[in-house]
Scaffold this active site. Sequence first.
Site, mmCIF file in Angstrom:
data_model
loop_
_atom_site.group_PDB
_atom_site.id
_atom_site.type_symbol
_atom_site.label_atom_id
_atom_site.label_comp_id
_atom_site.label_asym_id
_atom_site.label_seq_id
_atom_site.Cartn_x
_atom_site.Cartn_y
_atom_site.Cartn_z
ATOM 1 N N ARG A 115 0.785 -1.237 0.000
ATOM 2 C CA ARG A 115 0.000 0.000 0.000
ATOM 3 C C ARG A 115 0.821 1.294 0.000
ATOM 4 N NH1 ARG A 115 -5.266 -0.194 3.802
ATOM 5 N NH2 ARG A 115 -3.768 -0.217 5.496
ATOM 6 N N ASP A 116 2.135 1.201 0.114
ATOM 7 C CA ASP A 116 2.934 2.429 0.112
ATOM 8 C C ASP A 116 4.249 2.201 -0.634
ATOM 9 O OD1 ASP A 116 3.394 5.104 0.661
ATOM 10 O OD2 ASP A 116 4.189 4.749 2.673
#
Length: 199
Positions: free
Chosen positions: A22-23
């Site tokens: 997610r990052d």
Amino acid sequence: MTFALDIARGMEYIHSQGVIHRDLKPENVLIDQEFHLKIADFGIACGEAYCVPLADDPGTYRWMAPEMIKKKSYGRKVDVYSFGLILWEMVAGTIPYEDMTPIQAAFAVVNKNSRPVIPRDCPPAMGALIEQCWSLQPDKRPEFWQVVKVLEQFESSLAHEGTLNLVPNPTCQDHSKGMLHWIQKLGTVNPNSTPKPKT
């Protein structure tokens, strides 16, 4: 090419464990003494079955998939989108949306379906892979194990021919369609493989 493969292989393993990072962005990729890249900072990672939309995080908007920005439901393909931007960065030598603030970049992606311009000197096959990774529709983005196979083909082409003029379908003038066709063909080869962790 080696750096891109290191990231793709790392993400292939992470996804095989049911985790979404997610990052994924350059700041969260580390380099060791042997010049191998390692994925880092799992602070907002989640199990694929339990992911919920995040609160605003302007620092990651440049690499964030549209469905995450819109706070819609999403899956592991958000990481593939981010990887596409990292690949673009490797080719372009600059950060995506450099002339915009993170909020402006998010607005451009969500409201105008904007993407950075592929540099003219980028080999067409690499440009097509980048565009496939950052496709607006998650189901059109490849899985990481497919990305690994494509990048391995590129690496082989570079090693044997000294060029990246490898095109999935040489007779097809539209490289993106050729790449999509090639990735779809890969999907029938190895759908249930479990990648081994890199040691």
